[in-house]
Structures are given as C-alpha cells and as structure tokens.
Design a protein around this motif. Structure first.
Motif, short mmCIF file in Angstrom:
data_model
loop_
_atom_site.label_atom_id
_atom_site.label_comp_id
_atom_site.label_asym_id
_atom_site.label_seq_id
_atom_site.Cartn_x
_atom_site.Cartn_y
_atom_site.Cartn_z
N THR A 39 0.81 -1.22 0.00
CA THR A 39 0.00 0.00 0.00
C THR A 39 0.84 1.27 0.00
OG1 THR A 39 -0.07 -0.01 2.40
CG2 THR A 39 -1.90 -1.07 1.27
N ALA A 40 2.16 1.14 0.18
CA ALA A 40 2.99 2.35 0.26
C ALA A 40 4.43 2.05 -0.16
CB ALA A 40 2.98 2.89 1.69
N GLY A 41 5.11 3.10 -0.59
CA GLY A 41 6.49 2.96 -1.05
C GLY A 41 7.43 2.54 0.06
N MET A 42 7.11 2.92 1.30
CA MET A 42 8.03 2.64 2.40
C MET A 42 8.04 1.17 2.82
SD MET A 42 6.29 1.91 5.41
CE MET A 42 7.22 2.58 6.78
N GLN A 43 7.03 0.43 2.34
CA GLN A 43 6.88 -0.93 2.85
C GLN A 43 8.12 -1.80 2.66
OE1 GLN A 43 2.63 -1.41 2.51
NE2 GLN A 43 3.06 -3.55 2.14
N GLN A 44 8.72 -1.71 1.48
CA GLN A 44 9.91 -2.54 1.24
C GLN A 44 11.12 -2.06 2.06
OE1 GLN A 44 12.08 -2.51 -2.43
NE2 GLN A 44 11.10 -0.66 -3.20
N PHE A 45 10.99 -0.86 2.66
CA PHE A 45 12.15 -0.32 3.39
C PHE A 45 11.99 -0.40 4.91
CE2 PHE A 45 12.15 2.31 -0.63
CZ PHE A 45 13.24 1.68 -1.21
N LYS A 46 10.92 -1.04 5.39
CA LYS A 46 10.66 -1.03 6.83
C LYS A 46 11.89 -1.36 7.69
CE LYS A 46 6.24 -2.20 8.54
NZ LYS A 46 5.03 -3.05 8.53
N PRO A 47 12.65 -2.42 7.36
CA PRO A 47 13.79 -2.75 8.24
C PRO A 47 14.92 -1.73 8.24
CG PRO A 47 13.37 -4.51 6.61
CD PRO A 47 12.49 -3.37 6.25
N TYR A 48 14.93 -0.83 7.25
CA TYR A 48 16.00 0.18 7.22
C TYR A 48 15.72 1.32 8.20
CZ TYR A 48 17.47 -2.47 3.21
OH TYR A 48 17.87 -3.50 2.41
N TYR A 49 14.46 1.53 8.52
CA TYR A 49 14.12 2.59 9.49
C TYR A 49 14.52 2.17 10.90
CZ TYR A 49 11.47 4.97 5.87
OH TYR A 49 11.13 5.63 4.73
N GLU A 52 17.45 -2.55 11.55
CA GLU A 52 17.66 -3.99 11.36
C GLU A 52 18.53 -4.25 10.14
OE1 GLU A 52 14.02 -6.69 11.14
OE2 GLU A 52 13.29 -4.82 12.02
N LYS A 53 18.32 -3.42 9.12
CA LYS A 53 19.13 -3.53 7.91
C LYS A 53 19.84 -2.21 7.68
CE LYS A 53 16.80 -7.04 5.17
NZ LYS A 53 16.11 -7.25 3.88
N ASP A 54 20.96 -2.30 6.97
CA ASP A 54 21.82 -1.13 6.79
C ASP A 54 21.71 -0.64 5.34
OD1 ASP A 54 23.80 0.69 6.55
OD2 ASP A 54 25.41 -0.59 7.31
N ALA A 55 21.16 0.58 5.18
CA ALA A 55 20.92 1.11 3.82
C ALA A 55 22.24 1.37 3.09
CB ALA A 55 20.11 2.40 3.91
N VAL A 56 23.25 1.81 3.83
CA VAL A 56 24.53 2.12 3.18
C VAL A 56 25.11 0.83 2.58
CG1 VAL A 56 26.88 2.97 3.53
CG2 VAL A 56 24.94 4.10 4.66
N ARG A 57 24.98 -0.26 3.33
CA ARG A 57 25.51 -1.53 2.83
C ARG A 57 24.70 -2.00 1.61
NH1 ARG A 57 24.68 -5.75 6.94
NH2 ARG A 57 22.76 -5.98 5.77
N ASP A 58 23.36 -1.89 1.71
CA ASP A 58 22.53 -2.46 0.65
C ASP A 58 22.32 -1.53 -0.55
OD1 ASP A 58 22.41 -4.61 2.25
OD2 ASP A 58 20.30 -4.40 2.83
#
Ligand code: GLY
Length: 588
Positions: A39-49, A52-58
């Motif tokens: 339902t939203a663009g942020m959904q695939q990014f939830k763990p980066y907020y 849990e996951k590192d945006a710089v790495r990915d």
C-alpha cells in the motif's frame, strides 16, 4: 509534460541529491505478512528505518527513491471521483538516519514549484498540531515559513490527517506534513520518529527517517491541467479503447472500468489469480465489478480484453512484467468474464425479482447468500446493486447464512479427511477452505470482543447498538450506533482492550438456553434479527454469563480460545450512515 517525463524527472531529481534509485517491489509483499497488498512505497524499506538492515551496505546511501506500485482496497468505493484509484503509482523519497524535516520539505517544495512549475499560489500545506503524546511540529512550521509560505497557508491538523503509519500491526510512523494543490492532497511527507508497538504505544526510533508518498496520477492531473486523473495520459488511452457509446453520460462507470482493468492487469502480472480468498478475492471482485458495469452499458462480450491489451502496451516499458505476463492477463480476464457473464444475467434477474417482491427494502441474508453461491456475485456487488435501488442487505442474516454454509462445508472437510482415496486436488482446495473457515472464526470471535470493548469505552456516552456485521477472510466489519466520530485515543483504548483479552487466552463457551434467560443475563443480541425461543449463546471468559467478559446470541462458528486470534488491529473507522459508525479490523 508526459507522465513518463514526470517519473524520470522525479527519479533524477532525487538521484542528483544523493538518492539511490530502487525498483518497485511487488504488489504482493514478499517479506511482510501484515498486509495483503503493498500500500505504500516505504513498505519494502521497513527494516532500514529500525536499523535492522543497513541502507549504506545495501544501497550505497542513506537515502533512496522509487516509483512504487501500490494498491488500496480502502479506496474502491471512492474510485470514479476526481482523484481516487485502487491501483496507483507512488513517487517516494526515503531517508534512513540521513536528512530529516528541513531537507525533506525543501526538496519537496522545490520539486513542486521549480521542476513541476506549479505556482505556489495554488498550494497550501498542513502540519501536525500536536496532542498529549506527540508535540506540535513547530520545526516544520519554521521550515515552511522560511520558504516563504504565509502563516494562513500552513494548516495545523490532528492525528487523523497528519500522522502516518504504521503499515500492518507495528512499525515506523510519525507526524506528517502535506502539500495540497488546488485543494487536492498531492504529497505526504512522513517524519518517522517513532516505532509503533503492537499495543499501539510509541517508542522513539533510534534514528530519524523520512518517508514520502506522492501519487503519480494526481501530480500528472495537476501538471497536465486535467480536470480528473482519468483525463491524464495515464488513463485516456485506456478509456479511448472502450467501445464508444454515450461515455459522457456514463462517466463514473467508464472510470471504474478503466481503473479496475488497469489494476487487474498489474495484480495478475505480480502473480495474483482470481479466487475466493485474500488478494485473489480482491482481483475477482474488481473484474466482476468491471464486467457488471460493462454489461449495464451493453458493451460487447469480452470488452475487457482490448482494455487489458491497452494497459499492457501502455505500461510495458516501465513495467516489463506486464509484457512477460501478457498471456496470463488476457486469459484471466477472458476466463473470468466467461465464468461470470451468464451468471451475471441470471443472477441480476433473480435479484430484480427479489427486489420487486420486497416492500421493506431489505434483502434477506438467505437471498443474498443464494445470489453469492449460485451466481458468484461477490457480496459487495449485491450490496452495491441493492443500494442503487435504495435497498439494504440484512447483514446479520447474511452472516448467519454464510456461517451455516461454512459449517456444512467444514463437516464435509472433516469427513473427507477421515476417509480414504481423496484426490490431491480436492484435498488441497479443502485445506484452503478449512484455513478460510478458521480465519473467519478468528475474526468472528474478535468481533464479539470488539463489540464488548466498544461498550466498555463508549457505552457511558450513548446507547451503542450493533447495526450490522460482515466478515470476509481478510477483515471484519462492524457497524454500531454512535453519534460522533471516535477519537484516536478511544480507538486505541478499544484496540488495547481487545488485545488484552487475546493475551489472556480466554476460553470461549457455547450453550443453548431460552431466549428470555439469555437476554435477562445480559447477552447481547442483534435487534434486527428474529431469534427462535431456544438460542445459542457464546460467552468468552466464563461459562457463567454473569462472570463472562462477552456474551452474545450467536450461531458461531468461533475458535476455542481467544489466544488463537493473534493481534487485533483496527484499520478504519468511518461513518456508515447518519448516527452509525463503521469499523473495520484485521487479525494478524
Ligand atoms: N508512506 C506515505 C504515504 O503513503 O502517504
């Protein structure tokens, strides 16, 4: 400017400002079971907020940008007006512990006024006004003022309008600031400062985040100076491929068909097939609703095929999955039309007959169920046709008819499981059925808890009466009399009570007794329903009605203990008719 130029400009604008372009995720979320569709663009990014996951790495950066395929079932009924759709493309920029409010607002404002060249005179903005829990967003107000926005064009609003998230049961969320053009909400800037826990309490996030969402269709409408989203280049070619008749006079129907054809193609391309549960049911509902409107307008048989072909052709460059699944899309559309067409005619006649015979303007639950079972009318369609003629469906009667049927089919499943020689296909579909029955039972027990919790929280102010209830495998819906909109605090209280009863794992009892005794003991009944003298009562927490938390006259089915429900979440509270509120909730 074409819609494709807008997509490209958006991605480039943010890429030039250090964002990594990330492709849209699927409409069927891969790692998030808390929502049926994206339902939203942020959904695939939830763990980066959450870290849990590192945006710089990915992604090689703390910020990303995307054009995300989104689907919102909540907007089905509004589709056909100026600016609502079921499927849409969402432009979004995201920051995970990188820039925050100042940059997000400046980026958005400059994109709108400088890149899209929309005059600031046409715009106003909104910010979060603050409440007992989250303070007023004075930081955003300052930034807007620095950008030259006059004070009277900065509106302060509450939770309902200017607080977003989480998607699903828990997750990042925060106050928002929104940009409106010509009175239409264009861009939602979410400042993710909190993590909303399943019990709805807010905990500050370790790092601040930005999540923005802007509907491509709405922005295109403004940029192309179109009166509605349907007159942009994202829709006109689809509408023009409808065999022309008096389209002017049938505007809403034509728009609904165009929206549903487009949405269906995208759903099939992401692996959804028509069925009676979950995302498959949504697809079936869209297709059957579109087919019905086509029939009303006497469109040719298979009229949806050229529309679906047009959708594939128009969008395949941006979404190659449409080309890859072209055959699937056309086959699904054709088969669904074949399946439903004959039945639609017979079912409509049957429904007309029922309507003609009823002077009380209420369609009984049994009649509604007959139409559903014999002709494959999604219940929503019967309700819609009935409403067009000023009729209502007896919702509780429909629920009992549906339950009766499920119980019979459950008995059938149990018998089959006990027997031998069941072919695998049957077994698979029966397992599917039995999962569906279980899900309905969970939602049903949750409805009883909700009913009592509403009484607990609101009963001191006005008489709260059940006005209707409808359960699909995806959600429950509960209508009740109450004179005003609920506050976010009241909703949260109600939700918390239900979840507390779930955590206590209370047993659910069922007993037969005389109607008089049941009512005397305070069991709740649905006043529109006629009960026999001997009734069945479900009580939660204690077999002794005077000690039970909830007690209701009801035929079931229910689960054995409240712990089986999972987490309960209210997803919507709205007005259903004068003095009647409608609540929708899911269990996860
Ligand atoms: N995630 C922001 C929005 O959907 O509006």
């Amino acid at each position: 400017m074409t819609s494709q130029e807008i997509r490209e400009k958006f991605l480039k604008y943010f890429k030039d400002r250090g964002h990594t372009i990330v492709p849209s995720s699927l409409l069927l979320p891969e790692n998030d079971s808390s929502v049926l569709l994206t339902t939203a663009g942020m959904q695939q990014f939830k763990p980066y907020y959450t870290g849990e996951k590192d945006a710089v790495r990915d992604f090689g950066a703390r910020q990303t940008v995307s054009v995300q395929k989104c689907f919102r079932t909540s907007d089905i009924d509004e589709t056909g007006d100026q600016s609502h759709l079921t499927f849409f493309e969402m432009l979004g920029n995201f920051s995970f512990g990188g820039y925050f409010k100042k940059e997000a607002i400046e980026y958005a404002w400059k994109f709108i006024t400088e890149e899209m060249k929309i005059s600031s005179d046409r715009c106003y903005v909104s910010v979060f006004e603050g409440d007992g829990e989250v303070p007023e967003d004075s930081e955003s107000i300052t930034v807007w003022k620095e950008l030259g926005i006059a004070g009277d064009k900065i509106q302060k609003r509450g939770r309902e309008d200017n607080f977003w998230g989480p998607t699903g049961n828990e997750g990042p969320c925060g106050p928002t600031s929104e940009i409106y053009v010509d009175g239409v909400e264009i861009w939602n800037l979410v400042f993710n400062q909190y993590y909303c826990r399943p019990d709805k309490t807010l905990e500050p996030l370790k790092q601040n985040g930005i999540d923005t969402g802007m509907g491509l269709e709405r922005l295109t409408m403004i940029v192309q100076d179109a009166p509605t989203i349907f007159e942009t280049d994202l829709f006109l070619p689809i509408i023009q491929s409808i065999p022309h008749r008096d389209i002017e006079n049938e505007t809403r129907a034509v728009r609904i068909i165009a929206d549903h054809a487009r949405a269906s193609a995208f759903l099939v391309a992401d692996g959804v097939f028509p069925s009676n549960v979950g995302a498959g049911y949504i697809l079936r509902r869209l297709l059957r609703r579109a087919i019905r409107y086509g029939k009303i307008m006497n469109f040719d048989k298979n009229f949806l095929i050229p529309l679906s072909e047009k959708v594939v052709e128009m969008y395949k460059k941006q979404y190659p999955e449409l080309a890859a699944k072209r055959e699937d899309i056309l086959t699904v559309v054709q088969k669904e039309e074949e399946k439903f067409s004959g039945a639609l005619e017979k079912g409509s006649k049957e429904l007309e007959k029922i309507l003609a015979e009823k002077s009380d303007k209420i369609i009984s639950g049994d009649d509604a169920f007959k139409i559903y079972e014999s002709y494959g009318f999604p219940m929503e369609l019967t309700r819609e046709i009935a409403a067009e003629k000023g009729f209502a469906v007896d919702e509780s009667g429909w629920e009992s008819a549906f339950k009766k049927h499920q119980e019979i089919s459950r008995a059938g499943v149990e018998k089959k499981f006990g027997g031998h020689g069941v072919n695998e296909q049957t077994l698979k579909s029966e397992i599917h059925n039995s999962k569906e029955i279980k899900q309905i039972a969970r939602l049903h027990t949750a409805t009883h808890l909700l009913h009592q919790a509403i009484h607990d929280v609101l009963g001191h102010e006005a008489e709260v009466r059940q006005m209707g209830s409808d359960i699909t495998p995806d959600r429950l819906r509960f209508d009740f009399s109450f004179p005003r909109r609920l506050t976010p605090e009241e909703m949260k209280k109600i939700e918390n009570i239900v979840n507390e009863k779930i955590t206590l794992d209370l047993p659910v009892y069922s007993a037969k007794m005389s109607k008089e005794d049941a009512i005397r003991m305070g069991a709740r009944a649905f006043f529109k329903e006629k009960y026999p003298d001997e009734v069945n009562v479900y009580s939660i927490g204690d077999p002794d009605l005077s000690k039970a938390y909830s007690k209701e006259l009801c035929g079931g089915p229910h689960i054995a203990r409240t712990g089986e429900i999972g987490r309960f979440k209210i997803i919507k509270e709205e007005s259903s008719s004068a003095g009647v509120r409608r609540m929708k909730a899911i269990v996860e």
